[in-house]
Design a protein around this motif. Structure first.
Motif, PDB file in Angstrom:
ATOM      1  N   GLN A 126       2.922  12.979  -3.510  1.00 59.00           N
ATOM      2  CA  GLN A 126       2.021  13.959  -2.890  1.00 59.00           C
ATOM      3  C   GLN A 126       1.227  13.332  -1.753  1.00 59.00           C
ATOM      4  OE1 GLN A 126       1.834  17.344  -3.404  1.00 59.00           O
ATOM      5  NE2 GLN A 126       0.626  17.185  -1.546  1.00 59.00           N
ATOM      6  N   GLN A 127       0.747  12.108  -1.965  1.00 58.91           N
ATOM      7  CA  GLN A 127       0.008  11.428  -0.899  1.00 58.91           C
ATOM      8  C   GLN A 127       0.903  11.193   0.316  1.00 58.91           C
ATOM      9  OE1 GLN A 127      -1.199   8.142  -3.413  1.00 58.91           O
ATOM     10  NE2 GLN A 127      -3.352   8.714  -3.188  1.00 58.91           N
ATOM     11  N   ALA A 128       2.137  10.801   0.089  1.00 59.62           N
ATOM     12  CA  ALA A 128       3.077  10.583   1.186  1.00 59.62           C
ATOM     13  C   ALA A 128       3.340  11.889   1.929  1.00 59.62           C
ATOM     14  CB  ALA A 128       4.381   9.990   0.663  1.00 59.62           C
ATOM     15  N   GLU A 129       3.493  12.965   1.200  1.00 63.53           N
ATOM     16  CA  GLU A 129       3.709  14.282   1.823  1.00 63.53           C
ATOM     17  C   GLU A 129       2.487  14.707   2.631  1.00 63.53           C
ATOM     18  OE1 GLU A 129       5.186  17.764   3.203  1.00 63.53           O
ATOM     19  OE2 GLU A 129       6.249  16.051   2.349  1.00 63.53           O
ATOM     20  N   ASP A 130       1.301  14.475   2.089  1.00 65.80           N
ATOM     21  CA  ASP A 130       0.067  14.791   2.822  1.00 65.80           C
ATOM     22  C   ASP A 130      -0.009  13.983   4.116  1.00 65.80           C
ATOM     23  OD1 ASP A 130      -0.584  16.519   0.776  1.00 65.80           O
ATOM     24  OD2 ASP A 130      -2.091  15.166  -0.128  1.00 65.80           O
ATOM     25  N   ASP A 131       0.344  12.701   4.033  1.00 67.49           N
ATOM     26  CA  ASP A 131       0.350  11.846   5.229  1.00 67.49           C
ATOM     27  C   ASP A 131       1.344  12.371   6.258  1.00 67.49           C
ATOM     28  OD1 ASP A 131      -1.501  10.228   4.003  1.00 67.49           O
ATOM     29  OD2 ASP A 131      -0.090   8.603   3.567  1.00 67.49           O
TER      30      ASP A 131
ATOM     31  N   TYR B 122       0.840  -1.197   0.000  1.00 69.01           N
ATOM     32  CA  TYR B 122       0.000   0.000   0.000  1.00 69.01           C
ATOM     33  C   TYR B 122       0.878   1.252   0.000  1.00 69.01           C
ATOM     34  CZ  TYR B 122      -2.744   3.760   2.104  1.00 69.01           C
ATOM     35  OH  TYR B 122      -3.322   4.974   2.386  1.00 69.01           O
TER      36      TYR B 122
ATOM     37  N   ARG C 193       2.584   2.062  -3.318  1.00 68.98           N
ATOM     38  CA  ARG C 193       1.699   2.580  -4.357  1.00 68.98           C
ATOM     39  C   ARG C 193       1.306   4.038  -4.144  1.00 68.98           C
ATOM     40  NH1 ARG C 193      -2.777  -1.503  -4.075  1.00 68.98           N
ATOM     41  NH2 ARG C 193      -1.488  -3.137  -3.279  1.00 68.98           N
ATOM     42  N   ARG C 194       1.661   4.597  -2.981  1.00 69.36           N
ATOM     43  CA  ARG C 194       1.311   5.990  -2.692  1.00 69.36           C
ATOM     44  C   ARG C 194       2.156   6.928  -3.552  1.00 69.36           C
ATOM     45  NH1 ARG C 194      -2.888   7.050   0.230  1.00 69.36           N
ATOM     46  NH2 ARG C 194      -1.915   8.587   1.554  1.00 69.36           N
ATOM     47  N   SER C 195       1.527   7.988  -4.022  1.00 75.96           N
ATOM     48  CA  SER C 195       2.268   8.993  -4.791  1.00 75.96           C
ATOM     49  C   SER C 195       3.082   9.843  -3.823  1.00 75.96           C
ATOM     50  CB  SER C 195       1.296   9.883  -5.566  1.00 75.96           C
ATOM     51  OG  SER C 195       0.591  10.720  -4.666  1.00 75.96           O
TER      52      SER C 195
END
Length: 82
Positions: free
Chosen positions: A60-65, A53, A56-58
């Motif tokens: 941007q998604q990782a930065e948001d997290d 999982y 597969r994160r982009s």
């Protein structure tokens, strides 16, 4: 607490259990030897699924997290007494 179960087993297992003084204790002993391995396998599968999982994160998604986690930690640490 105990639960009474009725199970069907192959003939060789039945013969072994019948030869034991306490068939329930023999079953519990055998199952308790297998449980840690089964738990480790479930944990390994969950860790692999979570790793997939995360892969597969982009970006941007990782930065948001990361931002959300840092913000949550800041809130949790407010007025903390060290």
């Amino acid at each position: 607490m105990t639960v009474k179960l009725s199970i069907s087993v192959p003939d060789d297992v039945a013969a072994y259990l019948q030869s034991q003084g306490n068939a329930s204790a023999a079953v519990v002993d055998a199952v308790r030897r297998v449980l840690p391995q089964a738990r480790r396998e479930r944990q390994r599968e969950a860790a692999q699924a979570y790793g997939e999982y995360l892969r597969r994160r982009s970006a941007q998604q990782a930065e948001d997290d990361r931002a959300m986690i840092e913000h949550s930690n800041d809130i949790a640490l407010r007025d903390a007494q060290w």
